[in-house]
Design an enzyme around this catalytic site. Structure first.
Site, mmCIF file in Angstrom:
data_model
loop_
_atom_site.group_PDB
_atom_site.id
_atom_site.type_symbol
_atom_site.label_atom_id
_atom_site.label_comp_id
_atom_site.label_asym_id
_atom_site.label_seq_id
_atom_site.Cartn_x
_atom_site.Cartn_y
_atom_site.Cartn_z
ATOM 1 C CG LEU A 156 47.975 43.810 38.249
ATOM 2 C CD1 LEU A 156 46.485 44.559 38.192
ATOM 3 C CD2 LEU A 156 48.505 44.528 39.208
ATOM 4 C CD GLU A 161 51.615 38.492 30.731
ATOM 5 O OE1 GLU A 161 52.714 37.984 30.978
ATOM 6 O OE2 GLU A 161 51.492 39.531 30.252
ATOM 7 C CB THR A 199 36.678 47.035 39.076
ATOM 8 O OG1 THR A 199 35.378 47.205 38.716
ATOM 9 C CG2 THR A 199 36.745 48.322 40.129
ATOM 10 C CG ASP A 216 35.383 29.705 41.169
ATOM 11 O OD1 ASP A 216 35.712 28.798 41.585
ATOM 12 O OD2 ASP A 216 36.228 30.224 40.097
ATOM 13 N N GLY A 222 46.052 34.773 34.408
ATOM 14 C CA GLY A 222 44.612 33.929 33.979
ATOM 15 C C GLY A 222 44.881 32.800 33.349
ATOM 16 C CG MET A 253 39.226 44.362 42.203
ATOM 17 S SD MET A 253 38.138 45.647 43.168
ATOM 18 C CE MET A 253 38.020 44.669 44.721
HETATM 19 P P1 ADP Z 1 41.120 33.433 34.708
HETATM 20 O O1 ADP Z 1 39.794 33.745 35.164
HETATM 21 O O2 ADP Z 1 41.502 33.432 33.425
HETATM 22 O O3 ADP Z 1 41.830 32.362 35.672
HETATM 23 P P2 ADP Z 1 41.268 35.569 36.644
HETATM 24 O O4 ADP Z 1 40.483 36.181 36.654
HETATM 25 O O5 ADP Z 1 41.574 34.641 37.743
HETATM 26 O O6 ADP Z 1 41.744 34.814 35.074
HETATM 27 O O7 ADP Z 1 42.706 36.577 36.850
HETATM 28 C C1 ADP Z 1 43.861 35.992 37.080
HETATM 29 C C2 ADP Z 1 44.766 36.666 38.011
HETATM 30 O O8 ADP Z 1 44.882 37.972 37.736
HETATM 31 C C3 ADP Z 1 44.186 36.845 39.571
HETATM 32 O O9 ADP Z 1 44.403 35.698 40.115
HETATM 33 C C4 ADP Z 1 44.276 38.116 40.064
HETATM 34 O O10 ADP Z 1 45.775 37.932 40.487
HETATM 35 C C5 ADP Z 1 44.560 39.001 38.744
HETATM 36 N N1 ADP Z 1 43.442 39.838 38.713
HETATM 37 C C6 ADP Z 1 42.251 39.337 38.000
HETATM 38 N N2 ADP Z 1 41.448 40.251 37.967
HETATM 39 C C7 ADP Z 1 41.830 41.430 38.771
HETATM 40 C C8 ADP Z 1 41.320 42.717 39.105
HETATM 41 N N3 ADP Z 1 40.174 43.050 38.678
HETATM 42 N N4 ADP Z 1 42.378 43.447 39.695
HETATM 43 C C9 ADP Z 1 43.499 42.920 40.143
HETATM 44 N N5 ADP Z 1 43.949 41.719 39.648
HETATM 45 C C10 ADP Z 1 43.181 40.984 39.098
HETATM 46 MG MG MG Z 2 41.782 32.353 37.871
#
Ligand code: ADP
Ligand code: MG
Ligand code: MG
Length: 558
Positions: free
Chosen positions: A217, A224, A289, A338, A220, A291
Site C-alpha cells: 500500500l 513496506e 487498522t 506530525d 515507510g 485505512m
Molecule cells: P513510516 O512511519 O515508516 O514513514 P508510514 O506510517 O508513513 O511509515 O507508512 C508508509 C505508507 O504506508 C503511508 O504513506 C501509507 O501510504 C501506507 N500506510 C501506512 N499505514 C497504513 C494503514 N494503516 N493503512 C493503509 N495504508 C497505510
Molecule cells: Mg511516512
C-alpha cells in the site's frame, strides 16, 4: 487515470475481493484450518491465569504471561482492575454484562447501564422522550427495575433541556455500585472463567503465518506497508514491516519501539490501533487498522484537480474527528506532533484516522521534524512545547482542507523555508471568502501564535473547543460512537494507493550483521497480541459469539 501495469491490476483485484469478503459475515473469507485452531482451552488449563487475573498471587498464566504489558493494561495493578477487566476490554465487558443479565438482583443495574449508553448516542430529537422513559423505568420507587442505589442528585431531572450528559452522575454511581457489589460475585462465576479462557487464547503466540499478505500500500522509512488478512477471522489489516538490518543501520530501534508502545496503548475510533507486533527472521512487523480510503492530502488536491478543497461541512466533519483523536492522545499524555493532511487516512467508510507514530509529550528537536508550514511557532523558536502544537497544526489542516493551500503560502507559490518560518512566526493567515465567520474564528483561535492563548486541550479535555460555533452541528456523542454518516464514502472497488511500480523499492542493506543484542531488542518489540483490538475483532467477525457457547466439555453452563 492510468490503471497501471498488469501486476497492479492483479494485485488490486485480489485485495479488493479479500476486502469485500471480510464484512460482518466474514465467515466465507476465513481459512478453515486456521479457524479450527481457534478454540477455547479447557477451563482447567486456565487455573493459574485465573488466579493471576483475580489478583490472587503470581502465576505464569499458563501462557506467554505479560500479555498486558504493552497491551493497554500498563502494569499488574491495572491488569486486575475493575476498569480494565469489566469496562475497557470488549470481551470482558460483554461477559460481565451477561453475568449481570443472568443474576437476579443485578439485572436492573445491567439494563440501566445499557440504556445509559444508548442514551448518550441518541438523536437530539429523541433525547427528551428517551430521558423520560429511562427515568420512568429505573428511577420510580416501587418499579420492578428501580435502581434504589442511586442518590437523589443522580436521579434529579436537569433544569434545562436534555443533553447527552444528563445522566453523568447516575453513570458514575452505577459503575461504583457495580464495582462494589457485582464484581466479586462475577469473579466467582463461570462468566469470569469464560473470560480467562478468552484471555488464554489471546495470549497464544502470533507470527507471520497467521496472516495472508496482499498488495503493497505504501512505503515507510524502514520497509513496506502491505494489506493483509488474519486467516482465522478474515479481518483485513495493514502490516507495516520494519527491516531489522535497516533499523540497525539507521539507529531506528528506539523510534520503532516508541511507535509500537504508543499504538498499543491508545484505543480510539479515531487513531489507528495496533492489533499485534511480531517478528520474522528479517523484519519487525506492526499489524494495524487498515485505512484504505486514501489520505486527506490526496482527497483535497487530487480527486477533483480543477476544484480542490472541501466544502466547509466536510472539512468540519474531519476536523471534529481529528479533534477526538487528539483529545484521546492528549488524555494519554501523548503529543502527536506530525499532524498534516497526508497523515490523516480514511477508512473504507470514509471516517478518518491518524496514521504514523505519535510521540511522547514534552520534548524538543526529536525527528521526524514536521514540514515547514506545519510547525507551531514555539517549535520554530526551539522552545519547550506541549500538546498545544497539535492544535496549531489542526488549525493549519482545517485551513488547508477549506482553501487547498497552506496558510503561509499562496497557491502555487515557491517559498523558501526561511520565509515560511518568518510568516508562521509573524504574519496572520489571510482568509478568503471560502471561510464562514465561524471557520475563520476557529482557525484564528487554533493558530494563535502564543500557545497559552491557543484553543485546545484544557483541564483534561477539549470541552471548550468542542463548544465552538464551528461545531454547532456536530453531535459529539454520536460522532464518537461512529453513528454520524460521513460526507464522502470511498468507492469500495477502488484502491486509493499508488500503483505498485510507483511505490518504489528499497535497496538492500549492506555491511550490517545482526547479533545477540539485536535479538534481545527484537524480542522486546515482538510482544504479540494487543488485547482490545483482538477482542473487538472476535466480536466484529462473529467469532466471539461462535466460541462463547455454554455446556461443552470443560465449559460449564452458567
Ligand atoms: P513510516 O512511519 O515508516 O514513514 P508510514 O506510517 O508513513 O511509515 O507508512 C508508509 C505508507 O504506508 C503511508 O504513506 C501509507 O501510504 C501506507 N500506510 C501506512 N499505514 C497504513 C494503514 N494503516 N493503512 C493503509 N495504508 C497505510
Ligand atoms: Mg511516512
Ligand atoms: Mg510514519
Amino acid at each position: 487515470m492510468d490503471i497501471g501495469g498488469l501486476e497492479t491490476v492483479v494485485a488490486n483485484s485480489a485485495y479488493v475481493s479479500a476486502r469485500g469478503g471480510a464484512g460482518a459475515s466474514g465467515a466465507s473469507s476465513r481459512d478453515r484450518r486456521h479457524r479450527a485452531r481457534l478454540r477455547l482451552p479447557h477451563i482447567s488449563q486456565c487455573e493459574a491465569l485465573r488466579a493471576r487475573l483475580a489478583g490472587r498471587g503470581p502465576g505464569d498464566g499458563g501462557a506467554q504471561g505479560a500479555a498486558g504489558q504493552d497491551g493497554g493494561a500498563q502494569d499488574g495493578a491495572e491488569e486486575t482492575s475493575f476498569r480494565w477487566q469489566c469496562l475497557e476490554q470488549p470481551i470482558g465487558k460483554r461477559l460481565f454484562r451477561q453475568f449481570l443479565e443472568a443474576t437476579p438482583g443485578l439485572a436492573a443495574a445491567g439494563a440501566l447501564w445499557a440504556e445509559l449508553e444508548a442514551f448518550e448516542c441518541c438523536e437530539e430529537a429523541e433525547r427528551g422522550a428517551a430521558a423520560k422513559a429511562l427515568r420512568g423505568r429505573f428511577f420510580s420507587p416501587g418499579g420492578a427495575e428501580h435502581c434504589g442505589f442511586l442518590s437523589a442528585a443522580a436521579m434529579a431531572p436537569p433544569a434545562g433541556p436534555s443533553t447527552p450528559e444528563d445522566f453523568g452522575l447516575a453513570r458514575k454511581e452505577l459503575l461504583a455500585h457495580l464495582e462494589a457489589t457485582a464484581w466479586a460475585p462475577y469473579r466467582a462465576s463461570p462468566y469470569f472463567g469464560r473470560f480467562t479462557q478468552f484471555k488464554w487464547l489471546e495470549a497464544q503466540p502470533v507470527g507471520a503465518e497467521a496472516f495472508a499478505d496482499f498488495r503493497v500500500l505504501g512505503k515507510g522509512g524502514f520497509g513496506e506497508v502491505c494489506a493483509c488478512q488474519r486467516r482465522a477471522t478474515g479481518k483485513m489489516y495493514a502490516n507495516k514491516r520494519l527491516n531489522k538490518k535497516r533499523l540497525k543501520k539507521r539507529h531506528g530501534y528506539e523510534a520503532a519501539m516508541v511507535e509500537k508502545r504508543i499504538l498499543a496503548r491508545v484505543h480510539s475510533r479515531f487513531i489507528v490501533s495496533l492489533a499485534c507486533a511480531f517478528q520474522t527472521k528479517t523484519d519487525l512487523c506492526l499489524v494495524m487498522t487498515l485505512m484504505n480510503g486514501g489520505d486527506l492530502r490526496y482527497h483535497v488536491y487530487n480527486v477533483d484537480e480543477d476544484n480542490p478543497g472541501f466544502p466547509e461541512p466536510r472539512a468540519v466533519f474531519y476536523t471534529a474527528q481529528i479533534l477526538l483523536g487528539l483529545e484521546h492522545l492528549h488524555q494519554h499524555r501523548i503529543v502527536y506532533r506530525d499532524l498534516k493532511p497526508e497523515n490523516v487516512l480514511l477508512d473504507d467508510r470514509g471516517h478518518r484516522d491518524m496514521g504514523g507514530p505519535p510521540l511522547p509529550p514534552r520534548h524538543r528537536g526529536v525527528p521526524p521534524v514536521p514540514p515547514p508550514g506545519f510547525m507551531a511557532p514555539e517549535v520554530l523558536r526551539d522552545e519547550e512545547y506541549d500538546w498545544a502544537v497539535d492544535y496549531f497544526t489542526l488549525g493549519v489542516t482545517l485551513f488547508e482542507m477549506v482553501e487547498a493551500r497552506g496558510p503561509f503560502r499562496r497557491r502555487g507559490e515557491k517559498v523558501e523555508n526561511q520565509e515560511v518560518t518568518r510568516r508562521t512566526l509573524q504574519d496572520p493567515p489571510s482568509f478568503s471568502e471560502r471561510f464562514s465567520a465561524a471557520a475563520r474564528a476557529a482557525c484564528e483561535g487554533l493558530m494563535a501564535k502564543d500557545p497559552g492563548a491557543r484553543l485546545g486541550f484544557q483541564a483534561g479535555s477539549c470541552a471548550q473547543l468542542k463548544a465552538h460555533p464551528l461545531f454547532a452541528a456536530v453531535s459529539w456523542g454520536r460522532l464518537e460512537a461512529g453513528l454520524v454518516p460521513p460526507p464522502f464514502v470511498p468507492d469500495p472497488r477502488r484502491v486509493y494507493a499508488k500503483d505498485l511500480g510507483e511505490v518504489g523499492a528499497f535497496s538492500s542493506v549492506r555491511g550490517v550483521e545482526l547479533d545477540g543484542g539485536d535479538a534481545a531488542l527484537c524480542d522486546a518489540f515482538a510482544s504479540g497480541t494487543v488485547p482490545v483490538p483482538w477482542q473487538e475483532e472476535l466480536i466484529e467477525t462473529g467469532l466471539f459469539q461462535e466460541l462463547n457457547v455454554w455446556g461443552g466439555p470443560g465449559q460449564l453452563p452458567p
